[in-house]
Design a protein around this motif. Structure first.
Motif, short mmCIF file in Angstrom:
data_model
loop_
_atom_site.label_atom_id
_atom_site.label_comp_id
_atom_site.label_asym_id
_atom_site.label_seq_id
_atom_site.Cartn_x
_atom_site.Cartn_y
_atom_site.Cartn_z
N GLU A 394 0.83 -1.20 0.00
CA GLU A 394 0.00 0.00 0.00
C GLU A 394 0.86 1.25 0.00
OE1 GLU A 394 -3.65 2.09 2.55
OE2 GLU A 394 -2.30 0.67 3.53
N ARG A 395 0.45 2.22 -0.81
CA ARG A 395 1.02 3.56 -0.78
C ARG A 395 -0.11 4.54 -0.46
NH1 ARG A 395 4.10 4.37 -6.35
NH2 ARG A 395 2.16 3.40 -7.07
N LYS A 396 0.21 5.52 0.41
CA LYS A 396 -0.87 6.39 0.89
C LYS A 396 -0.38 7.82 1.07
CE LYS A 396 -2.17 6.12 5.17
NZ LYS A 396 -2.74 5.67 6.45
N VAL A 397 -1.29 8.76 0.73
CA VAL A 397 -1.07 10.19 0.98
C VAL A 397 -2.26 10.69 1.79
CG1 VAL A 397 -0.78 12.47 -0.04
CG2 VAL A 397 0.20 10.47 -1.18
N GLU A 398 -1.96 11.46 2.86
CA GLU A 398 -3.02 11.99 3.70
C GLU A 398 -2.72 13.45 4.04
OE1 GLU A 398 -5.44 9.94 7.21
OE2 GLU A 398 -3.47 10.60 7.86
N PHE A 399 -3.72 14.31 3.82
CA PHE A 399 -3.59 15.73 4.12
C PHE A 399 -4.77 16.16 4.98
CE2 PHE A 399 -4.61 20.19 3.16
CZ PHE A 399 -3.41 20.79 3.52
N GLY A 400 -4.46 16.90 6.06
CA GLY A 400 -5.53 17.27 6.98
C GLY A 400 -5.35 18.66 7.56
N ILE A 401 -6.49 19.27 7.89
CA ILE A 401 -6.55 20.54 8.62
C ILE A 401 -7.46 20.31 9.81
CG2 ILE A 401 -7.20 22.97 8.54
CD1 ILE A 401 -6.76 22.92 5.55
N GLY A 402 -6.98 20.64 11.01
CA GLY A 402 -7.80 20.33 12.18
C GLY A 402 -7.55 21.25 13.35
N PHE A 403 -8.28 20.96 14.43
CA PHE A 403 -8.19 21.75 15.66
C PHE A 403 -8.18 20.80 16.85
CE2 PHE A 403 -10.39 24.29 12.50
CZ PHE A 403 -9.66 25.48 12.52
N ASN A 404 -7.30 21.11 17.80
CA ASN A 404 -7.25 20.36 19.04
C ASN A 404 -7.64 21.29 20.18
OD1 ASN A 404 -5.38 19.57 21.60
ND2 ASN A 404 -6.03 17.74 20.50
N HIS A 405 -8.65 20.90 20.94
CA HIS A 405 -9.15 21.75 22.02
C HIS A 405 -8.91 21.08 23.36
CE1 HIS A 405 -11.59 24.74 24.07
NE2 HIS A 405 -12.22 23.75 24.69
N ILE A 406 -8.34 21.83 24.30
CA ILE A 406 -8.09 21.33 25.66
C ILE A 406 -9.10 21.99 26.58
CG2 ILE A 406 -6.41 21.18 27.53
CD1 ILE A 406 -4.22 21.22 25.45
N GLU A 407 -10.14 21.26 26.92
CA GLU A 407 -11.15 21.78 27.84
C GLU A 407 -10.59 21.88 29.26
OE1 GLU A 407 -14.70 23.40 29.06
OE2 GLU A 407 -13.98 23.01 27.02
N SER A 408 -9.77 20.90 29.63
CA SER A 408 -9.11 20.88 30.92
C SER A 408 -7.91 19.95 30.79
CB SER A 408 -10.06 20.39 32.02
OG SER A 408 -10.35 19.01 31.85
N GLU A 409 -7.14 19.84 31.87
CA GLU A 409 -6.00 18.94 31.85
C GLU A 409 -6.45 17.49 31.67
OE1 GLU A 409 -2.41 19.66 32.26
OE2 GLU A 409 -3.42 21.39 31.39
#
Length: 639
Positions: A394-409
């Motif tokens: 398998e050969r694979k290409v992956e492109f992403g745009i995202g957000f990581n939210h920290i509500e608390s520790e």
């Protein structure tokens, strides 16, 4: 004998360092009251000089409790300057005398904390009271030190007043009439009351007055502490210094300073955590202004020290069957002077594997903190990979745009928009899969520590709806995982750890589903003792003689470990792993399972346990190439 009758202490904060000369005379007084204006085994060590040469036999250090609680030995030993000097191999006569004269105040402070206000303290050096030896007359050698304490009766509170208290709060347990009285409980109660006022936005709450009287006739302590909460305070201006490469505007946005809002100490702690998470700084200091502004706002000074912007790292893992895995990364912590974290990483795996060729991956990612809010990081990533498995390529290409939210520790979430293109060859031509997906993940981490948990739990849920392009199917992948830890025996030496992982794909048929969404099992990350991805299905390809070896549409994976701490840094582990997959969604259709078991050793390091496991399959495998024993070496616990 030295009886404590009148002792001056300082503002409920620290133990007064009473001079040794104060104990050179026996305490005597007809006044049965003591007024306080404020507050606060046996060892043998050889005698050596500064060069480490032995000058005499070991010093015999004894703690003797006369007519009192033997539990006092431990705190007394912990506070003793003599014990500390011997632990540090400082045992000359001058060292011992200086420490012994200082120990009168240290011992007295411990007794006051525990509620003993009529104590008799003797500290003798070879039978001579230390307080009676002039500093310039120190002996050349001390053979025996005896710390003798007659604590006398333990006092109780005859009065325990503290106030005013913040609305909706109460004094801590133990600060009440009839309870054992000591300076320790008074300090803790006062500190908690001030902290409660600060939590209620009164940043400058303080002790206004205090009076503590010991009645020796009835062994009671009368305590009164008056508080001045001061006005409700709002956050004023933030004055930032120390940033050299990171712009001040971006630093303030990353910190999320709540200017104009009511004061809350937790908000300052949150600011520290945000700045620390950015990875830009090696040191962060927040200092509240001593005085308030005319509008009762309080300025805050922020001082930071930036880390070196670049970092290089590497990792490895070794298996006797799957071969070795090596990875490396290069990181820039402040790429565009706005705290952007730029990371380039590469990995090669299945090096020298028994039945497999090498796999490769390469990734580039940039994270920007405080993108939508102070607790939300935006990111862009690109990943390229090539997998050479025995049953497919398998050969694979992956492109992403995202957000990581920290509500608390403890609670975090991640959301992204991704495009994936993969080409896979089952041995008779390529099949192409392309999807647009919206992976969403929530993690709840209640473990006591991340690298080597002893108690708590960890939960994760992930939903990935995907739309297939051209001949690729559409649907959703659902994954849930839970981990639980519980310890027993003294110092939590025995820990039971369990993990359960469930996954399924709803929507497309198994051959229309992108391979990344299917579930294989086997190897160090799922079932130890079984070959990597050894549990799968052979599905006939349309109009082809070859079968496609694919993962299942549903999965159940269970792991159990018993971890025992043999020594401070060495642990032993016994484990059992098992997994089952189905060829249809929602755990339906044909199913297959396998399991493995083994033992391991853990060696604690500053960055987590070094893991070495030996495992074997539980159920028989028809593949003669699979070794009956497999070895795994890696960093960190298996889960």
């Amino acid at each position: 004998m030295h009886r404590s009758l009148t002792i001056a202490l300082s503002a409920l904060a620290s133990v007064a360092m009473v001079g040794a000369d104060a104990f050179a005379q026996s305490a005597s007084s007809s006044n049965p009251f003591s007024r306080f204006s404020g507050l606060f085994s046996r060892e043998e060590q050889p005698v050596t000089n500064d060069q480490g040469e032995v000058l005499g036999p070991p010093v015999d250090l004894q703690f003797v409790i006369v007519n009192g609680d033997e539990d006092l030995r431990r705190p007394l030993r912990g506070a003793s300057l003599v014990a500390g000097a011997l632990d540090e191999q400082r045992a000359t006569g001058q060292d011992i005398l200086a420490a012994a004269r200082g120990d009168y105040a240290r011992v007295l402070g411990v007794l006051y904390d525990e509620g003993y206000f009529s104590a008799i303290i003797n500290i003798t050096l070879d039978g001579v009271e230390a307080a009676n030896i002039a500093p310039l007359d120190a002996p050349d050698y001390v053979g025996q030190v005896v710390v003798s304490v007659d604590p006398g009766p333990r006092f109780e509170f005859g009065r325990a007043d503290l106030g005013p208290l913040a609305p909706g709060t109460q004094p801590i347990d133990g600060y009440a009439v009839g309870k054992p009285a000591g300076t320790g409980i008074i300090k803790r109660a006062t500190s908690r009351a001030i902290s409660d006022w600060r939590d209620a936005s009164h940043a400058k709450a303080r002790v206004a007055a205090d009076e503590i009287i010991a009645d020796h006739n009835v062994s009671q302590l009368e305590s009164r502490v008056d508080l001045n909460p001061g006005p409700a305070v709002t956050f004023g201006r933030l004055q930032a210094t120390g940033n050299e490469r990171l712009s001040t505007r971006r630093m303030l946005k990353i910190a999320g300073y709540p200017e104009g809002e009511l004061f809350d100490p937790e908000k300052l702690d949150t600011m520290r955590k945000r700045l620390r998470r950015s990875g830009v700084f090696s040191a962060i200091t927040l200092v509240e202004a001593e005085t308030l502004n005319p509008d009762n706002s309080m300025d805050v000074a922020l001082t930071v020290v930036e880390q070196k912007p670049r970092r290089l790292g590497a990792a490895f893992e070794i298996s006797s069957v799957d071969g070795a895995m090596f990875s490396a990364y290069w990181l820039h912590r402040n790429l565009l002077r706005g705290g952007e974290r730029f990371r380039v990483e590469a990995q090669i795996s299945d090096v020298s594997a028994d039945t497999d060729e090498q796999d490769y991956s390469f990734g580039v990612r940039i994270d920007r903190p405080a993108t939508l809010s102070a607790d939300t990081t935006g990111y862009i990533d690109l990943n390229l990979s090539e997998d050479n498995e025995p049953d497919y390529y398998e050969r694979k290409v992956e492109f992403g745009i995202g957000f990581n939210h920290i509500e608390s520790e403890r609670l975090t979430g991640d959301f992204a928009l991704k495009y994936t293109l993969s080409k896979i060859n089952y041995g008779d031509g390529y099949y192409e899969f392309s999807t647009i997906s919206l992976p969403t993940k929530v993690t709840w981490d209640m473990r006591d520590q991340q690298n080597n948990a002893k108690s708590g739990f960890w939960l994760s849920g992930e939903v990935t709806p995907f739309v297939g392009l051209e001949d690729t199917g559409s649907g959703a992948q659902l994954i849930g995982e839970g981990r639980y830890y519980r310890s027993f025996l003294e110092e939590d030496r025995l820990t039971f750890a369990g993990r359960a992982r469930l996954g399924t794909v709803v929507g497309p048929d198994i051959l229309e589903t992108p391979p990344d969404y299917l579930f294989f099992s086997g190897g160090g990350g799922s079932v130890r003792g079984q070959k990597y991805e050894s549990l799968g299905f052979d599905i006939p390809l349309p109009d082809q003689e070859e079968d496609a070896y694919v993962g299942g549409l549903s999965l159940l994976n269970i792991n159990f470990e018993a971890r025992y701490q043999v020594r401070e840094k060495i642990g032993a582990v016994a484990f059992v792993d098992a997994a089952q997959i189905w060829d249809d969604g929602v755990w339906q259709g044909d199913r297959k399972w396998h399991a493995g078991a083994g033992v391991g050793v853990r060696y604690d390091t500053p960055i987590g346990p070094l893991r070495f496991d030996v495992a074997t399959p539980i159920n028989e495998d028809d593949d003669d190439d699979v070794s009956s024993v497999q070895l795994y070496l890696g960093l960190g616990q298996a889960f």
